[in-house]
Design an enzyme around this catalytic site. Structure first.
Site: not given
Ligand code: TRP
Ligand code: ZN
Length: 892
Positions: A124, A264, A266, A268, A300-301, A304
Site C-alpha cells: 500500500e 505503523g 499494514m 495485508n 486497527h490492522e 481492517h
Molecule cells: N494502511 C495502513 C494502515 O493504516 C498504513 C499504510 C499505508 C502504510 N501506507 C503505508 C504502512 C505504507 C506502511 C507503509 O494501517
Molecule cells: Zn489503517
C-alpha cells in the site's frame, strides 16, 4: 525519481479498468540481492472489446512477457518509467511475465525490501508495481496463488496471504511454500515475508465454533516480548465479534514485526506486517503509552480485515472509507478495553481518557493541517502523490466524521447501518458515498423526515468549522435561548473564494446552574442531562424551558464534532465547569481552556493578572485534591495543553514565546502547589503490585510522573532526589523513563549526563529503547543543532531506519521548538529533507511537511523558512513526494 511537476490526478477522472483478472499466480525466486518474479493470469475484457492493457511497473526489470504462450518482442509493447502497455489481439488472453527486482537496494521500503536479515513487502498504496508489472489499483481484485522459493537456511519461514497449501524441500536445497488466499483482493493487500523468526502461537475458537491459529513472528531473541501483542490480537478478535458481529474469516492470522518500516503497520490479508515498535512490549523496556499504542495498532490492522479488506476502496480518493472507519473502530476498541468491568460514571471517565487523548492528537496534528497549504477534505479532489495523503485528515478527521454518524444514529442504528453496508458491498471496491448510503438508509427509517444528505458535505469540505455561541436567559419566562452560528472558512488553496454552505453538526450540550449542579434540559418533547442538537443552518437557535437562573453552558460534550467553539465567558465559569461538569470531556476541556487563556496571553506579551493566575492555581488545587477522579483522568486534567496545541492558537504563530509562557505556568503551578505534588507523589509511591499496563496502574504511574515533573520544573530541591531514586529503583520503563525525562528536561547538567549514560549502558542492545534515548536528547530544552549533528555521528544512528530517523531528526524538528526555530535549525531541517529524500521519499515528504505552514509564523521565522523551502525546491532530482509538498507550501 522525477524532477518536473507530477501530473495531478483528479477524483472525477475515475475510469474502471477494462479487464477482469480472476486469478493470479505469482512465483518468487527470492534472494536479497535479486529476486525473480513470474506472474501469470488470464485477463478478460469487461465489455468484450479489445483495449490496450496498461500495467504499472516501477524500478523493476522486464525479462520476458508472453501472451497465449507467444513471447512478445520489444515492438509489441511500450515500456517506460511508469510501466508497460500491451496491445492484445483478443478480448481474453493468458499473460505470463517475468521480471526482476533488487530488494537489497530498496531503501524506500516500498515493494520488496530487506530488513535485518529478512525479506518483507509493503504494497500500500503503490508498492506492488515495484514487485511486478500489474494493474496496481484497488478496484482490480483477484485471487492469489503464491509460490515462494528461497535458501532454506537463510529463510526457513516463507509466508504469504491466506492458507498454506504445501511446504517442501527442493532438490537444489531450497525450500518452497505454496500459499492460496481464498478471498479476492487488490494488489495493495498482497504480502510476503521470508526469513528466520521467533514465533508465538495461540489456538482460539471463533464465535462460530471453528478453530483459528493466531501467530506473532518477530526477530530471533525477541520472542519473549510478544505476549502482549498476542493478548491484544485475541482481544481484537473477540471485540469485533461482540461489538460489530464480525468474525475472523481465515483459519490462520499472522502478524510479523519488522525493524524497518515506513509507518505503523499494514493490514495485508491474513499477514499483517508491523513496525516492531507496535508489536514488541514488556514491562522492562516498554512504557504504558507504548503498551496502549500496541493495543491500538493491533486492533486497527485486525479491524481492517472487514473494513478495508472484505470491502475495499474503489480508488485512493476513497481512502478514508477504510481509514476513517477503522480508526473509529480502534478508538472504540481501546475505550472499551479501558472501561472493561466498570460502569456508570467510572466507565464514562475511563472512556473519556481515551477521548481526550484522541482529541489532543486531532488538535495538534489535524487542525493545523486543515489550516495550511495541504488542507484537503477527508475525500480529496486531487493529488499528485497518494502517499502524501495518508494524513491526519484522512485518518483522524475521517474517524470524527464516522463518529458523528454514530452519534446521529446511536449505537444500535449505527450497527444496523454497518450490517447494511456489508450486505450491500461485501467483496467489492466501493466509495465513501456507498458507506453513507448504507447509514442513510437506516437513518431515514429511524428518523422519518431526516436524512444524511447535508451531512455528506463533511466529505467535500476542507477546513475546521468555527461555531460561535451566544446565550440569552429570560428570568421572566425561565427560558434560556442558545444561538449557534457556524462559519466554514475556506481552507488551504482549494476554492479560496467560494463561500461554504453549512454543515450538519451534531452539537452535544449540557447546562449547570451557578452552583455547578447539573440541570435537566427541556427542549420540545426532549429532555435529558445532555442533548445533541441537530445544528444544520448557518445560524440557529434553541429555547430551553424550566431554567430559572442564568445557566452555565457545557459545550460540545465529548467533542461531538471536529469544530472550534468560540464563546466568550469569564474565567470563573470555566473554573466552575472544571470542578463540576458531569461530562468528563467537557470538564477537562474547561480546565484546558482556563490554562490556555493564561498561557496565550502571556505568550503575546500581556502578563497575566494576579487574579487570573489565582483562578488557575485554585482550580488545579481543587482538582489535585479531588477524591473521586481516577488517576488517569487526573493526570490528563492536571496537565497543561501541549506546545503544539497552544501554538496552533497563536496568530501569527510564536513558537518560542509559547514554549516560555507554558513553562512559566508549569513553574507557577509547581511552586504554588508543592506540598500537594509531594503528597501525591508519596501516596502514589506506596503501592507496588506486579506490573500490568492496566488503566488503574498506568494512570497511577502517569500521575506520579506528572507530580514529579511539577516538582522538578519548579526547582523544588527534593524533586531531583526523588527523580534519581525513581530512576534507580524503577521496575518498569514508565517509571524509569518518567524519572529520566524529568532529569534530562529539568535537572542539572550532571544529572542529565549521568542519567543518559546509564540509560545507554543498560539499553544499547534494544533498538526501540535506544530510539527513546535519541528522542529524549532531541527534545531536551538545552539541545541545540550542534548536539543533534553530533548524535547523528553516533554509531547507533542511521538515516536508513525510519524509526531512528524519526526518533532524532523528526523529534528535534517537531518537538524542540526553541532550538529548531533558529537559522541553524531551519538549515538543518532543509538539509535533512534533502538527505532523506535520496533514500526514502515517503519519509522525507513527512519531514518536509513539518514547516509547510511557514506563512503562519511570525516574520522572523517566516522569511528563513521560506528560504529553506526554496532551497529544498531547487535541489536537483527531488522526488515527486517532496516536490508536491514544497510546491503546495510555496504557492499559497
Ligand atoms: N494502511 C495502513 C494502515 O493504516 C498504513 C499504510 C499505508 C502504510 N501506507 C503505508 C504502512 C505504507 C506502511 C507503509 O494501517
Ligand atoms: Zn489503517
Amino acid at each position: 525519481m522525477r524532477t518536473d511537476t507530477l501530473p495531478t490526478i483528479s477524483r472525477h477522472d475515475y475510469q474502471p479498468y477494462p479487464y477482469q483478472i480472476e486469478k493470479v499466480r505469482l512465483e518468487f525466486d527470492l534472494a536479497a540481492e535479486q529476486t525473480l518474479v513470474r506472474l501469470a493470469f488470464r485477463a478478460r475484457s469487461q465489455d468484450g472489446q479489445i483495449h490496450p492493457m496498461v500495467l504499472d511497473g516501477e524500478d523493476i526489470e522486464l525479462l520476458e512477457v508472453s501472451i497465449n504462450g507467444v513471447t512478445l518482442t520489444a515492438q509489441d509493447y511500450q515500456l517506460n518509467e511508469q510501466g508497460l502497455t500491451l496491445s492484445p489481439q483478443q478480448p481474453e488472453f493468458d499473460l505470463v511475465l517475468v521480471s526482476r527486482c533488487r530488494p537489497q537496494d530498496n531503501t524506500m521500503l516500498m515493494g520488496l525490501y530487506v530488513s535485518g536479515q529478512n525479506l518483507f513487502t509493503q504494497c500500500e498504496a503503490q508498492g506492488f508495481r515495484r514487485i511486478t508489472f500489474f494493474p496496481d489499483r484497488p478496484d482490480v481484485m483477484a485471487r492469489y496463488e503464491v509460490v515462494l522459493r528461497a535458501d532454506a537456511t537463510l529463510y526457513p519461514y516463507l509466508l504469504s496471504n491466506g492458507n498454506l497449501l504445501s511446504s517442501t524441500l527442493l532438490e537444489d536445497g531450497r525450500t518452497q511454500a505454496v500459499w492460496e488466499d481464498p478471498f479476492p483482493k487488490p494488489a495493495y493487500l498482497f504480502a510476503l515475508v521470508a526469513g528466520d523468526f521467533d514465533v508465538r502461537e495461540r489456538e482460539i475458537v471463533k464465535a462460530n465454533g471453528h478453530p483459528a491459529l493466531l501467530q506473532v513472528y518477530c526477530d530471533r531473541g525477541d520472542g519473549d516480548k510478544t505476549e502482549w501483542a498476542m493478548e491484544c490480537l485475541e482481544h481484537s478478535v473477540r471485540w469485533d465479534e461482540q461489538r460489530f458481529g464480525l468474525e475472523l474469516d481465515l483459519d490462520r492470522f499472522m502478524i510479523v514485526a519488522a525493524r524497518d518500516f515506513n509507518m505503523g503497520a499494514m493490514e495485508n490479508k491474513g499477514l499483517n506486517i508491523f513496525n516492531a515498535a507496535y508489536v514488541l512490549a514488556d514491562a522492562q523496556s516498554t512504557t504504558d503509552a507504548s503498551f496502549h499504542a500496541v493495543e491500538a495498532v493491533i486492533g486497527h490492522e485486525y479491524f481492517h480485515n472487514w473494513t478495508g479488506n472484505r470491502v475495499t476502496c474503489r480508488d485512493w480518493f476513497q481512502l478514508s472509507l477504510k481509514e476513517g472507519l477503522t480508526v473509529f473502530r480502534d478508538q472504540e476498541f481501546s475505550a472499551d478495553m479501558l472501561a472493561k468491568g466498570l460502569d456508570g460514571a467510572q466507565a464514562a471517565s475511563a472512556r473519556a481518557v481515551k477521548r481526550i487523548d484522541d482529541v489532543s492528537v486531532l488538535r495538534a496534528a489535524q487542525f493545523p493541517e486543515d489550516a495550511g497549504p495541504m488542507a484537503h477534505p477527508i475525500r480529496p479532489e486531487s493529488y499528485q502523490e497518494i502517499s502524501n495523503f495518508y494524513t491526519a485528515t484522512i485518518y483522524e478527521k475521517g474517524a470524527e466524521v464516522i463518529r458523528m454518524q454514530h452519534t446521529l444514529l446511536g449505537e444500535d442504528n449505527f450497527q444496523a447501518g454497518i450490517r447494511e453496508y456489508f450486505k450491500r458491498h461485501d467483496g467489492q471496491a466501493v466509495t465513501c458515498d456507498d458507506f453513507v448510503d448504507s447509514m442513510d438508509s437506516v437513518y431515514r427509517q429511524a428518523k422519518p423526515g431526516h436524512s444524511l444528505e447535508q451531512f455528506r458535505r463533511w466529505y467535500q469540505q476542507a477546513g475546521t468549522p468555527r461555531v460561535q455561541v451566544s446565550l440569552q436567559h429570560d428570568p421572566a419566562t425561565q427560558t434560556a435561548t442558545l444561538t449557534l452560528r457556524q462559519s466554514n472558512a475556506p481552507a488551504g488553496i482549494e476554492n479560496k473564494s467560494t463561500p461554504k454552505p453549512p454543515l450538519h453538526i451534531p452539537f452535544a450540550l449540557g447546562m449547570l446552574d451557578q452552583q455547578g449542579q447539573p440541570l435537566t434540559l427541556h427542549l420540545d418533547e426532549h429532555q435529558g442531562d445532555t442533548l445533541v442538537l441537530d445544528f444544520t443552518e448557518v445560524e440557529q437557535s434553541w429555547t430551553f424551558s424550566q431554567i430559572p437562573d442564568a445557566p452555565v453552558l457545557s459545550l460540545l460534550r465529548n467533542f461531538s464534532a471536529p469544530v472550534r467553539v468560540d464563546y466568550y465567558r469569564p474565567d470563573s465559569e470555566l473554573a466552575l465547569l472544571a470542578r463540576h461538569d458531569t461530562d468528563p470531556f467537557a470538564r477537562w476541556e474547561a480546565a484546558q481552556l482556563l490554562a490556555s487563556r493564561l498561557i496565550l496571553s502571556a505568550a503575546s506579551g500581556r502578563a497575566p493578572s494576579a487574579a487570573q493566575l489565582a483562578t488557575v492555581v485554585q482550580t488545579w488545587h481543587a482538582l489535585v485534591q479531588d477524591p473521586v477522579l481516577s488517576p488517569a483522568y487526573k493526570a490528563r486534567i492536571l496537565s497543561l495543553p501541549s506546545e503544539r496545541e497552544l501554538l496552533e492558537q497563536t496568530q501569527p504563530m510564536t513558537p518560542r514565546a509559547v514554549v516560555q509562557a507554558r513553562r512559566q505556568l508549569q513553574r507557577e503551578l509547581g511552586l504554588a502547589l508543592t506540598p500537594y505534588w509531594q503528597e501525591l507523589y508519596q501516596y502514589l509511591s506506596l503501592e507496588q503490585a506486579p506490573y500490568s499496563p492496566d488503566a488503574l496502574q498506568a494512570g497511577q504511574r502517569s500521575l506520579r510522573n506528572l507530580a514529579l515533573n511539577y516538582l522538578l520544573v519548579a526547582g523544588v530541591n527534593t524533586g531531583t532526589q526523588l527523580a534519581r531514586n525513581q530512576y534507580d529503583q524503577a521496575s518498569n520503563m514508565t517509571d524509569r523513563m518518567g524519572a529520566l525525562s524529568a532529569l534530562v528536561n529539568y535537572g542539572d547538567a550532571q544529572d542529565r549526563q549521568d542519567g543518559l549514560d546509564d540509560f545507554f549502558q543498560r539499553w544499547q542492545d534494544n533498538p526501540l529503547v535506544l530510539d527513546r534515548w535519541f528522542s529524549l536528547q532531541a527534545t531536551a530544552p538545552g539541545t541545540q543543532v550542534a548536539q543533534v549533528r553530533a548524535l547523528m555521528l553516533h554509531p547507533a544512528f542511521s538515516l536508513r531506519n525510519p524509526n531512528r530517523a524519526r526518533s532524532l531528526i523528526f523529534q528535534f524538528c517537531i518537538n524542540n521548538m526553541q532550538a529548531v526555530h533558529t537559522p541553524e535549525g531551519y538549515d538543518f531541517w532543509a538539509e535533512q529533507v534533502i538527505a532523506l529524500d535520496k533514500l526514502n521519499p515517503e519519509i522525507s515528504a513527512r519531514l518536509a511537511r513539518v514547516f509547510d505552514n511557514w506563512a503562519r509564523f511570525e516574520p522572523e521565522a517566516r522569511d528563513p523558512l521560506k528560504a529553506a523551502l526554496e532551497r529544498i525546491q531547487a535541489e536537483p532530482g527531488l522526488s515527486g513526494n517532496v516536490a508536491e509538498i514544497v510546491h503546495k507550501a510555496l504557492t499559497l
